[in-house]
Design a protein around this motif. Structure first.
Motif, mmCIF file in Angstrom:
data_model
loop_
_atom_site.group_PDB
_atom_site.id
_atom_site.type_symbol
_atom_site.label_atom_id
_atom_site.label_comp_id
_atom_site.label_asym_id
_atom_site.label_seq_id
_atom_site.Cartn_x
_atom_site.Cartn_y
_atom_site.Cartn_z
ATOM 1 N N PRO A 77 9.246 -2.100 7.311
ATOM 2 C CA PRO A 77 8.921 -1.843 8.826
ATOM 3 C C PRO A 77 10.058 -2.114 9.785
ATOM 4 C CG PRO A 77 7.204 -2.962 8.579
ATOM 5 C CD PRO A 77 8.000 -2.764 6.871
ATOM 6 N N ARG A 98 -0.265 0.347 -3.854
ATOM 7 C CA ARG A 98 -0.492 -0.785 -2.792
ATOM 8 C C ARG A 98 0.468 -1.983 -3.257
ATOM 9 N NH1 ARG A 98 -7.180 -0.841 -1.549
ATOM 10 N NH2 ARG A 98 -7.354 1.092 -0.547
ATOM 11 N N ARG A 125 3.908 -1.493 -2.203
ATOM 12 C CA ARG A 125 4.271 -1.486 -0.692
ATOM 13 C C ARG A 125 4.021 -3.146 -0.248
ATOM 14 N NH1 ARG A 125 2.530 2.749 2.715
ATOM 15 N NH2 ARG A 125 2.726 4.783 1.752
ATOM 16 N N ASP A 129 6.913 -4.898 1.554
ATOM 17 C CA ASP A 129 6.659 -5.822 2.773
ATOM 18 C C ASP A 129 6.911 -7.356 2.679
ATOM 19 O OD1 ASP A 129 5.796 -5.069 5.469
ATOM 20 O OD2 ASP A 129 3.605 -4.607 4.854
ATOM 21 N N HIS A 187 3.277 8.486 3.835
ATOM 22 C CA HIS A 187 4.567 7.979 4.645
ATOM 23 C C HIS A 187 5.426 8.892 4.999
ATOM 24 C CE1 HIS A 187 5.908 9.128 0.433
ATOM 25 N NE2 HIS A 187 5.195 8.160 0.051
ATOM 26 N N GLY A 239 4.104 -0.937 9.763
ATOM 27 C CA GLY A 239 3.868 -0.271 8.433
ATOM 28 C C GLY A 239 5.108 0.186 7.713
#
Length: 321
Positions: free
Chosen positions: A172, A228, A231, A235, A249, A257
């Protein structure tokens, strides 16, 4: 002795009470029918009929055995009908697979379509990589699947090839999240999260080769499969991953996010098709391939593809040179 054939003759004579009429019903001459009844009586050790020049009647023993003979014929007909349904794929067990990471909606739609087309069919649906599907098909442990290309398709029948374009999942805080679309070369400096190479080696190499041609060679390739987990890697380690458009998305997402953006020029895509053994086509397999094709063709971002090279050949990977 053909007990079923002899029982059929016995029941016909018992119902017609006449050898000539029974022979006509059975589509045979009377002398062979009389011989069959005599052989049956000899084999059973029971006299089935009292015969005179004017009538044919059941003996007490014949009357007792008639219901059993009818039950034998009914069971035989049921067995043969079931065998025909299994042969034609209209009942029994279908072992099929969808690619790893298939969303819940397509899975549910495929199962619903199969139930509609083949209501008597038991479906064993698996989530398997292309490598696992090919191995299980070769071992006769899987009847049909959906595989990614390129892969070894020898011995397989294939449905139409579909293509799903890939975009990029970004952290993000990445400045690239502000772009409308992202060139591959702009991903330099980001690690890349890919599925394990063993799942589809040729697809894996093809993706990295295309990245290298587009000016992006990741310093580190990390591996993950679950949404998950992938992601979490994006992150935590400032990585990127390739993914098709998906409501989870959207390209116009704002705020915190993971952010998805299309790639400039759409250089990356996944190609896939249904696959099954050439010599093991059945109505159940056809129902699966038709249903899966229809469901996948109506998935976001999926288009018909016209391959320009053989699907079974592995590409030469410039990335590894």
């Amino acid at each position: 002795m053909d007990i079923v054939g002899h029982a059929r003759c016995f029941v016909a004579v018992a119902e017609e009470r006449h050898f000539g009429r029974a022979a006509s019903v059975l589509g045979m001459a009377q002398p062979p029918l009389s011989q069959r009844i005599q052989r049956l009586e000899k084999e059973l050790g029971v006299r089935l009929f009292e015969r005179t020049s004017r009538s044919v009647t059941l003996t007490p023993g014949g009357a007792l055995l008639l219901d059993h003979a009818r039950a034998l014929l009914a069971g035989t007909d049921t067995f043969l009908a079931a065998a025909r349904r299994v042969r034609d794929g209209r009942t029994g067990l279908l072992r099929a697979a969808l690619p790893s990471g298939t969303a819940a909606e397509p899975v549910a739609a495929v199962l619903a379509g199969l139930h509609r087309l083949q209501p008597g069919l038991e479906v064993e649906l698996h989530e398997l990589s292309t490598t696992e599907q090919l191995a299980r098909i070769a071992a006769h442990e899987l009847d049909a699947g959906v595989v990614h290309h390129p892969c070894d398709t020898s011995g397989l029948a294939l449905g139409p090839v579909l293509r799903r374009e890939l975009g990029v999942l970004l952290p993000p805080e990445s400045p690239l999240a502000a772009h409308v679309d992202v060139p591959l070369s702009a991903l330099t400096g980001h690690d890349l999260v890919l599925f394990p190479r063993a799942d589809a080696p040729a697809v894996y190499d093809e993706l990295l080769t295309t990245c290298a041609r587009g000016g992006y060679t990741p310093a580190t390739v990390r591996h993950g499969q679950g949404d998950r987990f992938v992601r979490g890697l994006i992150d935590s380690v400032h990585a990127v991953a390739f993914a098709p458009p998906d409501p989870t998305h959207p390209a116009d997402a704002s705020g915190p996010g993971i952010v998805w953006r299309p790639l400039t020029g759409a250089p990356l895509s996944l190609r896939f098709s249904t696959a099954w053994p050439k010599d093991r086509t059945s109505a159940a397999v056809t129902a699966f391939t038709d249903t899966a094709l229809d469901v996948l063709h109506n998935t976001a971002g999926v288009f018909a593809d016209m391959p320009t090279s053989p699907l079974h050949l592995r590409p030469s990977s410039e990335y590894w040179l």
